[in-house]
Scaffold this motif. Structure first.
Motif, PDB file in Angstrom:
ATOM      1  N   PRO A 163       7.845  -4.919  -7.345  1.00 51.35           N
ATOM      2  CA  PRO A 163       6.393  -5.171  -7.323  1.00 51.35           C
ATOM      3  C   PRO A 163       5.707  -3.973  -6.677  1.00 51.35           C
ATOM      4  O   PRO A 163       6.146  -3.490  -5.629  1.00 51.35           O
ATOM      5  CB  PRO A 163       6.265  -6.422  -6.462  1.00 51.35           C
ATOM      6  CG  PRO A 163       7.470  -6.408  -5.575  1.00 51.35           C
ATOM      7  CD  PRO A 163       8.569  -5.754  -6.366  1.00 51.35           C
ATOM      8  N   THR A 164       4.651  -3.483  -7.296  1.00 47.38           N
ATOM      9  CA  THR A 164       3.974  -2.280  -6.788  1.00 47.38           C
ATOM     10  C   THR A 164       2.514  -2.525  -6.442  1.00 47.38           C
ATOM     11  O   THR A 164       1.814  -1.581  -6.069  1.00 47.38           O
ATOM     12  CB  THR A 164       4.040  -1.144  -7.825  1.00 47.38           C
ATOM     13  OG1 THR A 164       3.390  -1.579  -9.029  1.00 47.38           O
ATOM     14  CG2 THR A 164       5.467  -0.742  -8.129  1.00 47.38           C
ATOM     15  N   ALA A 165       2.040  -3.761  -6.555  1.00 47.10           N
ATOM     16  CA  ALA A 165       0.607  -4.019  -6.380  1.00 47.10           C
ATOM     17  C   ALA A 165       0.366  -5.215  -5.459  1.00 47.10           C
ATOM     18  O   ALA A 165       0.951  -6.284  -5.648  1.00 47.10           O
ATOM     19  CB  ALA A 165      -0.054  -4.279  -7.737  1.00 47.10           C
ATOM     20  N   LEU A 166      -0.503  -5.003  -4.486  1.00 47.13           N
ATOM     21  CA  LEU A 166      -0.973  -6.084  -3.631  1.00 47.13           C
ATOM     22  C   LEU A 166      -2.491  -6.119  -3.710  1.00 47.13           C
ATOM     23  O   LEU A 166      -3.143  -5.069  -3.729  1.00 47.13           O
ATOM     24  CB  LEU A 166      -0.544  -5.864  -2.180  1.00 47.13           C
ATOM     25  CG  LEU A 166       0.960  -5.811  -1.901  1.00 47.13           C
ATOM     26  CD1 LEU A 166       1.202  -5.477  -0.430  1.00 47.13           C
ATOM     27  CD2 LEU A 166       1.625  -7.131  -2.264  1.00 47.13           C
ATOM     28  N   SER A 167      -3.065  -7.305  -3.751  1.00 46.36           N
ATOM     29  CA  SER A 167      -4.520  -7.439  -3.755  1.00 46.36           C
ATOM     30  C   SER A 167      -4.925  -8.377  -2.623  1.00 46.36           C
ATOM     31  O   SER A 167      -4.705  -9.599  -2.709  1.00 46.36           O
ATOM     32  CB  SER A 167      -5.029  -7.977  -5.095  1.00 46.36           C
ATOM     33  OG  SER A 167      -6.444  -8.039  -5.104  1.00 46.36           O
ATOM     34  N   TYR A 168      -5.473  -7.784  -1.566  1.00 47.33           N
ATOM     35  CA  TYR A 168      -5.849  -8.518  -0.352  1.00 47.33           C
ATOM     36  C   TYR A 168      -7.190  -8.005   0.146  1.00 47.33           C
ATOM     37  O   TYR A 168      -7.612  -6.906  -0.211  1.00 47.33           O
ATOM     38  CB  TYR A 168      -4.804  -8.291   0.762  1.00 47.33           C
ATOM     39  CG  TYR A 168      -3.496  -8.991   0.538  1.00 47.33           C
ATOM     40  CD1 TYR A 168      -3.158 -10.144   1.244  1.00 47.33           C
ATOM     41  CD2 TYR A 168      -2.588  -8.505  -0.395  1.00 47.33           C
ATOM     42  CE1 TYR A 168      -1.953 -10.784   1.043  1.00 47.33           C
ATOM     43  CE2 TYR A 168      -1.369  -9.142  -0.606  1.00 47.33           C
ATOM     44  CZ  TYR A 168      -1.066 -10.280   0.109  1.00 47.33           C
ATOM     45  OH  TYR A 168       0.128 -10.918  -0.104  1.00 47.33           O
ATOM     46  N   ASP A 190       1.662  -4.415  10.787  1.00 47.63           N
ATOM     47  CA  ASP A 190       2.786  -4.869   9.969  1.00 47.63           C
ATOM     48  C   ASP A 190       2.547  -4.590   8.490  1.00 47.63           C
ATOM     49  O   ASP A 190       3.441  -4.146   7.766  1.00 47.63           O
ATOM     50  CB  ASP A 190       3.038  -6.357  10.195  1.00 47.63           C
ATOM     51  CG  ASP A 190       3.592  -6.641  11.588  1.00 47.63           C
ATOM     52  OD1 ASP A 190       4.172  -5.723  12.183  1.00 47.63           O
ATOM     53  OD2 ASP A 190       3.417  -7.779  12.088  1.00 47.63           O
ATOM     54  N   TRP A 191       1.314  -4.850   8.032  1.00 42.62           N
ATOM     55  CA  TRP A 191       0.979  -4.499   6.656  1.00 42.62           C
ATOM     56  C   TRP A 191       1.004  -2.978   6.479  1.00 42.62           C
ATOM     57  O   TRP A 191       1.435  -2.464   5.446  1.00 42.62           O
ATOM     58  CB  TRP A 191      -0.400  -5.043   6.281  1.00 42.62           C
ATOM     59  CG  TRP A 191      -0.431  -6.506   6.029  1.00 42.62           C
ATOM     60  CD1 TRP A 191      -0.909  -7.483   6.855  1.00 42.62           C
ATOM     61  CD2 TRP A 191       0.038  -7.184   4.863  1.00 42.62           C
ATOM     62  NE1 TRP A 191      -0.766  -8.716   6.272  1.00 42.62           N
ATOM     63  CE2 TRP A 191      -0.188  -8.571   5.046  1.00 42.62           C
ATOM     64  CE3 TRP A 191       0.627  -6.753   3.673  1.00 42.62           C
ATOM     65  CZ2 TRP A 191       0.150  -9.521   4.100  1.00 42.62           C
ATOM     66  CZ3 TRP A 191       0.980  -7.709   2.719  1.00 42.62           C
ATOM     67  CH2 TRP A 191       0.742  -9.071   2.930  1.00 42.62           C
ATOM     68  N   GLY A 192       0.535  -2.267   7.497  1.00 41.49           N
ATOM     69  CA  GLY A 192       0.528  -0.813   7.434  1.00 41.49           C
ATOM     70  C   GLY A 192       1.920  -0.239   7.234  1.00 41.49           C
ATOM     71  O   GLY A 192       2.111   0.722   6.488  1.00 41.49           O
ATOM     72  N   LYS A 193       2.916  -0.837   7.884  1.00 40.44           N
ATOM     73  CA  LYS A 193       4.297  -0.375   7.734  1.00 40.44           C
ATOM     74  C   LYS A 193       4.779  -0.562   6.294  1.00 40.44           C
ATOM     75  O   LYS A 193       5.477   0.286   5.743  1.00 40.44           O
ATOM     76  CB  LYS A 193       5.207  -1.134   8.695  1.00 40.44           C
ATOM     77  CG  LYS A 193       5.007  -0.792  10.162  1.00 40.44           C
ATOM     78  CD  LYS A 193       5.891  -1.657  11.053  1.00 40.44           C
ATOM     79  CE  LYS A 193       5.637  -1.379  12.533  1.00 40.44           C
ATOM     80  NZ  LYS A 193       6.461  -2.270  13.414  1.00 40.44           N
ATOM     81  N   LEU A 194       4.424  -1.693   5.698  1.00 40.79           N
ATOM     82  CA  LEU A 194       4.834  -1.945   4.320  1.00 40.79           C
ATOM     83  C   LEU A 194       4.206  -0.929   3.367  1.00 40.79           C
ATOM     84  O   LEU A 194       4.864  -0.413   2.463  1.00 40.79           O
ATOM     85  CB  LEU A 194       4.441  -3.364   3.912  1.00 40.79           C
ATOM     86  CG  LEU A 194       4.691  -3.732   2.439  1.00 40.79           C
ATOM     87  CD1 LEU A 194       6.178  -3.731   2.123  1.00 40.79           C
ATOM     88  CD2 LEU A 194       4.083  -5.091   2.122  1.00 40.79           C
ATOM     89  N   LEU A 195       2.927  -0.645   3.571  1.00 43.67           N
ATOM     90  CA  LEU A 195       2.192   0.231   2.668  1.00 43.67           C
ATOM     91  C   LEU A 195       2.482   1.708   2.900  1.00 43.67           C
ATOM     92  O   LEU A 195       2.293   2.531   1.998  1.00 43.67           O
ATOM     93  CB  LEU A 195       0.687  -0.030   2.811  1.00 43.67           C
ATOM     94  CG  LEU A 195       0.225  -1.424   2.373  1.00 43.67           C
ATOM     95  CD1 LEU A 195      -1.178  -1.699   2.888  1.00 43.67           C
ATOM     96  CD2 LEU A 195       0.265  -1.555   0.851  1.00 43.67           C
ATOM     97  N   ALA A 196       2.927   2.044   4.098  1.00 41.44           N
ATOM     98  CA  ALA A 196       3.107   3.454   4.462  1.00 41.44           C
ATOM     99  C   ALA A 196       4.124   4.160   3.583  1.00 41.44           C
ATOM    100  O   ALA A 196       4.043   5.383   3.387  1.00 41.44           O
ATOM    101  CB  ALA A 196       3.518   3.566   5.930  1.00 41.44           C
ATOM    102  N   GLY A 197       5.086   3.426   3.044  1.00 41.26           N
ATOM    103  CA  GLY A 197       6.104   4.057   2.218  1.00 41.26           C
ATOM    104  C   GLY A 197       5.590   4.580   0.895  1.00 41.26           C
ATOM    105  O   GLY A 197       6.235   5.412   0.257  1.00 41.26           O
ATOM    106  N   GLY A 198       4.423   4.082   0.448  1.00 40.68           N
ATOM    107  CA  GLY A 198       3.820   4.574  -0.787  1.00 40.68           C
ATOM    108  C   GLY A 198       4.388   3.975  -2.064  1.00 40.68           C
ATOM    109  O   GLY A 198       3.959   4.346  -3.162  1.00 40.68           O
ATOM    110  N   GLU A 199       5.315   3.026  -1.956  1.00 42.09           N
ATOM    111  CA  GLU A 199       5.874   2.396  -3.155  1.00 42.09           C
ATOM    112  C   GLU A 199       5.057   1.201  -3.610  1.00 42.09           C
ATOM    113  O   GLU A 199       5.199   0.735  -4.742  1.00 42.09           O
ATOM    114  CB  GLU A 199       7.316   1.968  -2.893  1.00 42.09           C
ATOM    115  CG  GLU A 199       8.266   3.125  -2.648  1.00 42.09           C
ATOM    116  CD  GLU A 199       9.690   2.657  -2.425  1.00 42.09           C
ATOM    117  OE1 GLU A 199       9.877   1.483  -2.010  1.00 42.09           O
ATOM    118  OE2 GLU A 199      10.611   3.458  -2.646  1.00 42.09           O
ATOM    119  N   VAL A 200       4.229   0.688  -2.731  1.00 39.14           N
ATOM    120  CA  VAL A 200       3.354  -0.435  -3.037  1.00 39.14           C
ATOM    121  C   VAL A 200       1.921  -0.013  -2.755  1.00 39.14           C
ATOM    122  O   VAL A 200       1.629   0.568  -1.699  1.00 39.14           O
ATOM    123  CB  VAL A 200       3.711  -1.673  -2.188  1.00 39.14           C
ATOM    124  CG1 VAL A 200       2.792  -2.838  -2.542  1.00 39.14           C
ATOM    125  CG2 VAL A 200       5.164  -2.059  -2.382  1.00 39.14           C
ATOM    126  N   GLY A 201       1.009  -0.275  -3.681  1.00 36.83           N
ATOM    127  CA  GLY A 201      -0.394   0.081  -3.500  1.00 36.83           C
ATOM    128  C   GLY A 201      -1.239  -1.142  -3.207  1.00 36.83           C
ATOM    129  O   GLY A 201      -0.894  -2.268  -3.596  1.00 36.83           O
TER     130      GLY A 201
END
Length: 303
Positions: A163-168, A190-201
């Motif tokens: 999964p590459t997309a989050l909508s929040y 915590d969300w920042g850590k998930l997004l920091a990798g750049g694999e999920v936008g």
């Protein structure tokens, strides 16, 4: 219009996506969608739920009249409560495709979650649609971080499409109370850590906090009660004050400063905007040209 490479997408897209929920007539849709595209916009946010399907139908009609489907990137959402189950992923997507007059939605996310359903069942339903070519990238909206991480672990274990997309919700003003039942924000480390990798936008909605950075929120006594309920907090009011202060120095509105803050995050992000008039659209588009330094971004985020 600034463009950004979002995870999984084959071409850059505008960093400001135009929402479709507020359009009520073909004339209104033509006016707003034409103005957005003429300004360089190319990504639109839709959902099965919006206006009981009328929003998708209006947008689909506009795409057909203009012949621009292949030039655009579509964000779609489905499996909304009370029909939030794996079968509804297929059923609501089918209806959305018919209304839109297209055979594929480029970025498709589940609009809600149902914690009574195992994560794997929802992921398998989304993967089936991706394998069928009816969606491109997929992901989730309003799932808890724990459930999102469980979904990522599940696909990594199987070696299948991530999964590459989050909508929040994500904005300078952090959500105090849900705008609608069941919605979540993606603020926080915590969300920042998930997004920091750049694999999920992140495709962030209410990126301008629904008018919190305008005169509609001057005081709790005069503000829209929903603004007060959802956004008024000591921290948010200080962030609003700083946005006005910096906006005065730069000669732009606090609303533009707040949206520029959202756009200047270090992870892949497209901000969803919902202007209803050409003037509102131009004000939002102006945020893309506001230059904020890393120090500005940090200062605005008063803790």
């Amino acid at each position: 219009m600034q463009k950004i490479n979002m995870p999984g997408l084959k071409r850059p897209v505008a960093q400001l996506a135009l929402g479709t929920v507020g359009m009520e007539t073909d004339a209104h849709a033509d006016q707003m969608y034409d103005a957005y595209v003429e300004a360089g916009g190319d990504i639109f946010d839709t959902a099965w739920l919006y206006r009981k399907g009328e929003a998708e139908a209006l947008f689909g009609g506009w795409m057909k009249r203009r012949g621009v489907r292949n030039e655009l990137t579509l964000i779609g959402k489905g499996a909304h409560t009370p029909n939030c189950n794996p079968a509804a992923v297929h059923e609501q997507l089918t209806q959305s495709l018919d209304r839109l007059g297209t055979d594929k939605i480029d970025v498709y996310v589940m609009h809600r979650d149902n914690i009574d359903v195992p994560v794997a069942e929802f992921v398998d339903a989304m993967l089936a649609e991706a394998h069928a070519g009816r969606i491109g990238e997929y992901g989730f909206s309003n799932w808890t971080l724990q459930r999102v991480e469980e979904a990522i672990a599940y696909v990594l274990d199987r070696g299948v499409k991530l999964p590459t997309a989050l909508s929040y919700n994500f904005s300078l003003a952090e959500l105090v109370q849900p705008v609608w039942k069941g919605v979540l924000a993606a603020n926080g480390p915590d969300w920042g850590k998930l997004l920091a990798g750049g694999e999920v936008g992140l495709y962030s909605w209410s990126a301008q906090a629904r008018g919190f950075f305008t005169d509609r929120a001057d005081t709790a006594q005069s503000a829209d009660p929903e603004l007060v309920r959802c956004w008024f907090s000591e921290r948010n009011l200080e962030r609003r004050r700083r946005a006005y202060e910096l906006g005065a120095k730069r000669g732009v509105s606090a609303n533009r400063i707040a949206l520029a803050w959202t756009l200047r995050q270090s992870f892949p992000l497209v901000a969803l905007i919902g202007p209803l008039t050409p003037g509102e659209l131009q004000d939002s588009l102006g945020a893309a040209s506001v230059d904020l330094s890393p120090d500005d971004v940090k200062w605005l985020q008063a803790e």
